[in-house]
Design an enzyme around this catalytic site. Structure first.
Site, short mmCIF file in Angstrom:
data_model
loop_
_atom_site.label_atom_id
_atom_site.label_comp_id
_atom_site.label_asym_id
_atom_site.label_seq_id
_atom_site.Cartn_x
_atom_site.Cartn_y
_atom_site.Cartn_z
N TYR A 1 -1.87 -0.98 10.59
CA TYR A 1 -1.98 -1.30 8.93
C TYR A 1 -0.63 -0.86 8.19
O TYR A 1 -0.22 -1.54 7.60
CB TYR A 1 -3.30 -0.52 8.43
CG TYR A 1 -3.64 -0.83 6.82
CD1 TYR A 1 -4.07 -1.89 6.54
CD2 TYR A 1 -2.88 0.31 6.04
CE1 TYR A 1 -4.28 -2.00 5.19
CE2 TYR A 1 -3.36 0.11 4.53
CZ TYR A 1 -3.98 -1.04 4.34
OH TYR A 1 -4.01 -1.43 2.71
N SER B 1 0.86 -1.22 -0.06
CA SER B 1 0.10 0.06 -0.13
C SER B 1 0.93 1.37 0.15
O SER B 1 1.99 1.14 0.58
CB SER B 1 -0.95 0.11 1.18
OG SER B 1 -1.50 1.26 1.50
#
Length: 263
Positions: free
Chosen positions: A156, A143
């Site tokens: 995350y 990401s």
């Protein structure tokens, strides 16, 4: 140099979002897909779409944090259909607790187990078979949060940074064998996960558009696939600034993340 179109493909997290879109993008006559996810019903929907495009499809309803069951499914599929491409896409997200309290440990742990350990568990059983064949490609879903961590999503960001670093190291290890490794760092892509993120989502793109972009760059054996380019450029610029300055800017961006129903 472009790789030949893969015939045997594994996609985790294939029931929704980018995973389902990638399954559709790679589906064609002559292709066989193994779709892995936690929910059989969502996998069947993706499988139906892929079969409509001419692909043969198998599904395995399991959690990537169950490394034993995952390895068994992967190795059985590889024995029948030697894997050309494995996409470790399964992921979950989290965020702060109520009233901006610290993220619960259980939520952080789940993200690390699924996003990082799950990616390693997906790829590892197929490394030696691919090395022995001296062919194949590995795609790891990271990401842009790996390049620019966000305080409200620390676990995350950490899990995706781990995927990025592990993928880079794996690419170095596998380079002499002819097995390719690509790490994908997407920005905002329309999905269940992005819908729970209630802050600004600049340059958000559809899952199908993201899947086509990824497929094209994987075919060119790009080791780093980060997009959209404007966000990547902004992150690179931000990383040149003093940390206090970038922290001040990020702190002014309102972020609310709803609980993940799929955790």
């Amino acid at each position: 140099m472009s790789a030949p179109f893969p015939n045997s493909i594994v996609v985790t997290g294939a029931g929704r979002g980018i995973g389902a879109a990638l399954a559709r993008a790679y589906a064609r006559p002559g292709a066989t897909l193994l779709l892995i996810g936690r929910t059989a019903a969502t996998l069947e929907r993706t499988a139906t779409e892929a079969r409509a495009k001419g692909a043969e499809v198998e599904i395995a309803a399991l959690d990537v944090s169950d490394a034993g069951a995952l390895a068994a499914a992967l190795l059985a599929f590889d024995a029948r259909r030697p894997v050309d491409l494995v996409i470790a896409n399964a992921g979950v997200s989290g965020g702060l607790g109520p009233n901006r309290s610290a993220e619960p440990f259980e939520t952080a742990q789940r993200q690390i187990r699924v996003n990082l350990e799950g990616a390693v568990a997906t790829v590892t059983p197929l490394i030696d078979p691919m090395r022995s064949r001296r062919s194949g490609q590995i795609v790891l879903m990271s990401s842009l949060a790996a390049l620019q961590p966000i305080g409200d999503t620390a676990a995350y960001s950490a899990s995706k940074a781990g995927v990025l670093v592990w993928g880079r190291a794996l690419a170095d290890y596998l380079a002499p064998s002819g097995v390719g490794v690509s790490v994908v760092c997407p920005g905002f892509v329309t999905s269940d996960m992005s819908q729970r993120y209630l802050g600004p989502k600049p340059l958000e793109m559809s899952a199908d558009a993201a899947a086509e972009l990824i497929r094209g760059r994987v075919a060119k054996r790009r080791e780093m696939i980060a997009f959209p380019w404007a966000m990547v450029a902004l992150i690179r610029l931000s990383n040149l600034l003093p940390r206090k300055v970038s922290r001040f800017v990020l702190s002014r961006v309102p972020v609310t993340i709803e609980p993940d129903r799929h955790m």
